[in-house]
Every structure is written in C-alpha cells, then in structure tokens.
Scaffold this motif. Structure first.
Motif, PDB file in Angstrom:
ATOM      1  N   GLY A 127      51.052  41.319  27.677  1.00 56.61           N
ATOM      2  CA  GLY A 127      50.475  42.339  26.803  1.00 56.61           C
ATOM      3  C   GLY A 127      49.273  43.011  27.430  1.00 56.61           C
ATOM      4  O   GLY A 127      49.083  44.233  27.296  1.00 56.61           O
ATOM      5  N   LEU A 128      48.452  42.226  28.128  1.00 51.84           N
ATOM      6  CA  LEU A 128      47.309  42.786  28.850  1.00 51.84           C
ATOM      7  C   LEU A 128      47.803  43.697  29.969  1.00 51.84           C
ATOM      8  O   LEU A 128      47.295  44.816  30.148  1.00 51.84           O
ATOM      9  CB  LEU A 128      46.448  41.645  29.404  1.00 51.84           C
ATOM     10  CG  LEU A 128      45.237  42.030  30.246  1.00 51.84           C
ATOM     11  CD1 LEU A 128      44.281  42.930  29.469  1.00 51.84           C
ATOM     12  CD2 LEU A 128      44.507  40.764  30.729  1.00 51.84           C
ATOM     13  N   TYR A 129      48.786  43.227  30.695  1.00 49.55           N
ATOM     14  CA  TYR A 129      49.366  44.010  31.800  1.00 49.55           C
ATOM     15  C   TYR A 129      49.912  45.345  31.301  1.00 49.55           C
ATOM     16  O   TYR A 129      49.726  46.386  31.954  1.00 49.55           O
ATOM     17  CB  TYR A 129      50.480  43.197  32.460  1.00 49.55           C
ATOM     18  CG  TYR A 129      51.303  43.949  33.464  1.00 49.55           C
ATOM     19  CD1 TYR A 129      50.837  44.165  34.763  1.00 49.55           C
ATOM     20  CD2 TYR A 129      52.562  44.450  33.123  1.00 49.55           C
ATOM     21  CE1 TYR A 129      51.603  44.868  35.697  1.00 49.55           C
ATOM     22  CE2 TYR A 129      53.331  45.149  34.043  1.00 49.55           C
ATOM     23  CZ  TYR A 129      52.848  45.347  35.322  1.00 49.55           C
ATOM     24  OH  TYR A 129      53.600  46.052  36.237  1.00 49.55           O
ATOM     25  N   ALA A 130      50.555  45.335  30.144  1.00 42.62           N
ATOM     26  CA  ALA A 130      51.176  46.551  29.611  1.00 42.62           C
ATOM     27  C   ALA A 130      50.153  47.639  29.311  1.00 42.62           C
ATOM     28  O   ALA A 130      50.479  48.834  29.356  1.00 42.62           O
ATOM     29  CB  ALA A 130      51.974  46.223  28.350  1.00 42.62           C
ATOM     30  N   GLN A 131      48.923  47.230  29.014  1.00 43.18           N
ATOM     31  CA  GLN A 131      47.889  48.213  28.668  1.00 43.18           C
ATOM     32  C   GLN A 131      47.068  48.673  29.869  1.00 43.18           C
ATOM     33  O   GLN A 131      46.286  49.623  29.755  1.00 43.18           O
ATOM     34  CB  GLN A 131      46.942  47.623  27.603  1.00 43.18           C
ATOM     35  CG  GLN A 131      47.630  47.182  26.327  1.00 43.18           C
ATOM     36  CD  GLN A 131      48.478  48.280  25.704  1.00 43.18           C
ATOM     37  OE1 GLN A 131      48.178  49.466  25.836  1.00 43.18           O
ATOM     38  NE2 GLN A 131      49.553  47.881  25.025  1.00 43.18           N
ATOM     39  N   PHE A 139      38.697  46.173  36.265  1.00 45.66           N
ATOM     40  CA  PHE A 139      38.614  44.846  35.666  1.00 45.66           C
ATOM     41  C   PHE A 139      38.187  43.865  36.759  1.00 45.66           C
ATOM     42  O   PHE A 139      38.792  43.817  37.833  1.00 45.66           O
ATOM     43  CB  PHE A 139      39.949  44.426  35.052  1.00 45.66           C
ATOM     44  CG  PHE A 139      40.156  45.005  33.685  1.00 45.66           C
ATOM     45  CD1 PHE A 139      39.660  44.359  32.565  1.00 45.66           C
ATOM     46  CD2 PHE A 139      40.812  46.215  33.524  1.00 45.66           C
ATOM     47  CE1 PHE A 139      39.828  44.906  31.298  1.00 45.66           C
ATOM     48  CE2 PHE A 139      40.980  46.776  32.277  1.00 45.66           C
ATOM     49  CZ  PHE A 139      40.475  46.116  31.154  1.00 45.66           C
ATOM     50  N   ILE A 140      37.121  43.120  36.453  1.00 42.92           N
ATOM     51  CA  ILE A 140      36.534  42.232  37.450  1.00 42.92           C
ATOM     52  C   ILE A 140      36.503  40.808  36.898  1.00 42.92           C
ATOM     53  O   ILE A 140      35.896  40.543  35.856  1.00 42.92           O
ATOM     54  CB  ILE A 140      35.089  42.672  37.799  1.00 42.92           C
ATOM     55  CG1 ILE A 140      35.100  44.107  38.353  1.00 42.92           C
ATOM     56  CG2 ILE A 140      34.458  41.711  38.789  1.00 42.92           C
ATOM     57  CD1 ILE A 140      33.724  44.688  38.575  1.00 42.92           C
ATOM     58  N   SER A 141      37.193  39.913  37.571  1.00 49.25           N
ATOM     59  CA  SER A 141      37.145  38.489  37.225  1.00 49.25           C
ATOM     60  C   SER A 141      37.223  37.685  38.512  1.00 49.25           C
ATOM     61  O   SER A 141      38.199  37.771  39.246  1.00 49.25           O
ATOM     62  CB  SER A 141      38.294  38.100  36.288  1.00 49.25           C
ATOM     63  OG  SER A 141      38.193  36.732  35.929  1.00 49.25           O
ATOM     64  N   SER A 142      36.179  36.921  38.762  1.00 47.55           N
ATOM     65  CA  SER A 142      36.075  36.198  40.027  1.00 47.55           C
ATOM     66  C   SER A 142      36.671  34.802  39.955  1.00 47.55           C
ATOM     67  O   SER A 142      37.096  34.260  40.977  1.00 47.55           O
ATOM     68  CB  SER A 142      34.602  36.097  40.438  1.00 47.55           C
ATOM     69  OG  SER A 142      33.947  37.333  40.291  1.00 47.55           O
ATOM     70  N   ASN A 143      36.694  34.198  38.774  1.00 47.13           N
ATOM     71  CA  ASN A 143      37.160  32.814  38.679  1.00 47.13           C
ATOM     72  C   ASN A 143      38.502  32.656  37.971  1.00 47.13           C
ATOM     73  O   ASN A 143      38.976  31.541  37.797  1.00 47.13           O
ATOM     74  CB  ASN A 143      36.099  31.924  38.003  1.00 47.13           C
ATOM     75  CG  ASN A 143      35.925  32.226  36.530  1.00 47.13           C
ATOM     76  OD1 ASN A 143      35.968  33.386  36.121  1.00 47.13           O
ATOM     77  ND2 ASN A 143      35.722  31.195  35.730  1.00 47.13           N
ATOM     78  N   VAL A 150      51.865  38.541  36.261  1.00 41.18           N
ATOM     79  CA  VAL A 150      52.095  39.984  36.412  1.00 41.18           C
ATOM     80  C   VAL A 150      50.786  40.736  36.668  1.00 41.18           C
ATOM     81  O   VAL A 150      50.798  41.898  37.097  1.00 41.18           O
ATOM     82  CB  VAL A 150      52.777  40.572  35.162  1.00 41.18           C
ATOM     83  CG1 VAL A 150      54.194  40.045  35.026  1.00 41.18           C
ATOM     84  CG2 VAL A 150      51.958  40.307  33.897  1.00 41.18           C
ATOM     85  N   MET A 151      49.640  40.084  36.427  1.00 40.42           N
ATOM     86  CA  MET A 151      48.337  40.717  36.623  1.00 40.42           C
ATOM     87  C   MET A 151      47.856  40.638  38.073  1.00 40.42           C
ATOM     88  O   MET A 151      46.794  41.171  38.403  1.00 40.42           O
ATOM     89  CB  MET A 151      47.293  40.073  35.709  1.00 40.42           C
ATOM     90  CG  MET A 151      47.451  40.416  34.236  1.00 40.42           C
ATOM     91  SD  MET A 151      47.057  42.140  33.878  1.00 40.42           S
ATOM     92  CE  MET A 151      45.282  42.127  34.180  1.00 40.42           C
ATOM     93  N   ASP A 152      48.636  40.014  38.911  1.00 42.12           N
ATOM     94  CA  ASP A 152      48.234  39.859  40.316  1.00 42.12           C
ATOM     95  C   ASP A 152      47.979  41.227  40.955  1.00 42.12           C
ATOM     96  O   ASP A 152      48.817  42.125  40.887  1.00 42.12           O
ATOM     97  CB  ASP A 152      49.332  39.127  41.092  1.00 42.12           C
ATOM     98  CG  ASP A 152      48.935  38.822  42.531  1.00 42.12           C
ATOM     99  OD1 ASP A 152      47.740  38.613  42.777  1.00 42.12           O
ATOM    100  OD2 ASP A 152      49.830  38.802  43.397  1.00 42.12           O
ATOM    101  N   GLY A 153      46.804  41.367  41.546  1.00 36.62           N
ATOM    102  CA  GLY A 153      46.446  42.603  42.228  1.00 36.62           C
ATOM    103  C   GLY A 153      45.776  43.641  41.357  1.00 36.62           C
ATOM    104  O   GLY A 153      45.278  44.653  41.869  1.00 36.62           O
ATOM    105  N   LEU A 154      45.720  43.412  40.047  1.00 32.94           N
ATOM    106  CA  LEU A 154      45.132  44.389  39.130  1.00 32.94           C
ATOM    107  C   LEU A 154      43.693  44.065  38.751  1.00 32.94           C
ATOM    108  O   LEU A 154      43.022  44.886  38.118  1.00 32.94           O
ATOM    109  CB  LEU A 154      45.978  44.502  37.854  1.00 32.94           C
ATOM    110  CG  LEU A 154      47.417  44.995  38.051  1.00 32.94           C
ATOM    111  CD1 LEU A 154      48.146  45.037  36.718  1.00 32.94           C
ATOM    112  CD2 LEU A 154      47.437  46.356  38.721  1.00 32.94           C
TER     113      LEU A 154
END
Length: 303
Positions: A127-131, A139-143, A150-154
């Motif tokens: 659902g996050l990926y779809a938006q 979008f920044i997340s280090s950990n 499906v969020m890989d690379g985004l």
C-alpha cells in the motif's frame, strides 16, 4: 503592525537575546540563515478541527499550514520542510484514498523529505509502494532495510541538501516494527539498531561528506516513562555525537521549544517534536558564521 505579528517578533528577539546574541549579530552578510520547518504524526488530518472540538477547536488544516509555510519562505528562501513520519491513518481521507491525497498535498507544499512511521505500513508495504508515485519528495530511512520488498530502491538512507552554500545532511530512524506492526504489513523489512545506524550515518555525513548541519528525522519517540530503557530521541542524543537536530515523532509529544541535550562529546543537540495532527508547525533557525560556528533558536507555531 498587527498585535500577533508584534508578539511573535518580540518573542523571537527575546529568544535570541537569551542565547547571548543581539539582533545585530545576524545582520552581517557573512552569516548564513537556514530555517528548518517540520511536522510529525499528521495522521491524515487534512481539514482543520471543527469549531466545536473540545480540545483543538479551529486548529490545524493543510491549507493553513501551506499559507504559513509560504509566509516563512518569503522571509527566508533557505528553508527545508521535513516530516518525521506517520503521515497515514486517522481520518476517512486515508480509508478512502489510501494515502494518495496526503502525498499529493505534501508535494504541493514542497516538502523536501520525510521518514517512515509505523502507521505508514497500515495498508501494508504494498500500500505504501502504491502511493509512492504521488510523492514528489524524498523518503529517508537509514535503519529500515527494504531490500527484499517492493520498496527496495525507493527509500534513501540519507540525503544531502545545499542551501546558500550550507551542506545539510538528513538521515532517518524508524521504530522497531516487531510487536507494533503486523508482520504481514511490513513483510521482509529489516529493522537495524538505531544507535549503530546513527553512528554510521554521522560518519558519512559529518566526516566524509563534510556536512555543516546534520539532522535526524526520528520516529523513535521522545521518551518513555514506563519503559526507561527503551530507545528514544533523548537517549539517541545522549549516545551519539555530531547530530545538530533530532526531529521526532511517534509519541505525539507537544514541545513549545526544542529540548537541549548534551551528547556523548558534551555538545548541545536540539530535540524537537510538535505533537500531532498538524496542529503545530515546528521552526528551527540556524545561523552559521564563516567559520561554521552555529547558533540556533526554535519554537512551535500554532496552525
């Protein structure tokens, strides 16, 4: 001058003087002025609270926030607009649009970056990926490691912004998802230790990339009275160094101004959080001299 404007300008002057600085200290062209604006835990609150709301009557609302941001950008073009997560979940707008409206409106307000909160997984990682196509900001997340999703690379581990010749490094930290979010929602997302991750990010941003300011977008929570050993923003500040500002979320903590914490090197770290639901907008002003010595002031602005 309107009474409200006079009060705000007087309050700002008083804050500067409390730091041992006069307004004339910042008139030199050699001083760079960077303004950080931030939100957290907006939770899909698009409209203002109604006039009959028992706690937050006539407060908040995206249109009012946008107007306030526009005024501040006209004062100072060197602005970063950031969010500390939990953009999703809380009103029927999310139930109906699934986050599309939130991302589109944040893009219109020209947010620069956001980290990811636990409720941003409420429609699953898919659902996050779809938006994501609706978000014109980073979008920044280090950990959080999304390599098997499906969020890989985004999602980036950090981002460096340049404002008026000042390098600003931003990284993000998310809370432990296990036990907080259904495993089916975050799938193979891997949680890495926030403090170890912060050490790595600071090494890259401060030592290698020579950033003048380092900012952490945190969704760890401000502090936990009932769980004193749980990692939080105050502990993160104490156990790290070379972070100038921690912008927090998750605990819906209302602060009138940033908390100052001594880091492991004995230097000051600003920790701020502005509650929830878009009721407040955080503002932190940094002033940097030619030798990159810094001073700052911060406040929470009611929307």
């Amino acid at each position: 001058m309107k009474r409200r404007d006079f009060i705000e300008k007087t309050a700002a002057s008083t804050a500067l003087l409390s730091l041992g600085l006069s307004m004339s200290s910042f008139t030199s062209a050699d001083v760079k002025h960077i303004t950080i604006l931030h939100t957290n835990d907006v939770h899909s609150h698009i409209d203002p609270f109604p006039a009959d709301d028992p706690r937050n009557a006539n407060m908040g609302g995206v249109s009012r926030r946008a107007a306030l941001i526009d005024v501040i950008r006209k004062e100072n073009p060197n602005v970063l607009l950031l969010d500390a997560g939990d953009i999703f979940q809380g009103t029927p707008y999310f139930n109906y649009y699934g986050g599309e409206l939130e991302f589109k409106l944040m893009s219109m307000m020209k947010y620069d970056a956001s980290t990811i909160g636990n409720h941003d997984f409420d429609n699953g990682v898919e659902g996050l990926y779809a938006q994501m196509p609706h978000a014109k900001f980073e979008f920044i997340s280090s950990n959080y490691d999304f390599k098997n999703t499906v969020m890989d690379g985004l999602v980036k581990p950090y981002k460096i912004f340049n404002k008026d010749g000042i390098k600003i490094g931003v990284f993000g930290l998310g809370i432990q998802l296990d036990g907080l979010v259904d495993k089916l929602m975050y799938k193979e997302t891997i949680f890495n230790d926030p403090v170890e991750t912060a050490h790595d990010m600071v090494r890259i941003l401060k030592k290698e990339q020579k950033c003048d300011l380092v900012i952490c977008l945190s969704h760890l929570g401000y502090k936990y009275r009932d769980e004193p050993n749980k990692m939080c923003d105050l502990k993160l500040a104490e156990q790290t160094q070379d972070i100038d500002l921690i912008i927090g979320g998750h605990t819906h903590t209302f602060l009138d101004k940033p908390t100052i914490v001594k880091n492991k090197a004995g230097e000051d770290v600003l920790v701020n959080q502005v509650g929830c639901y878009g009721i407040n907008l955080g503002r932190i002003d940094f002033y940097l001299n030619n030798d990159k010595t810094k001073s700052s002031q911060g406040k929470s602005i009611i929307v």
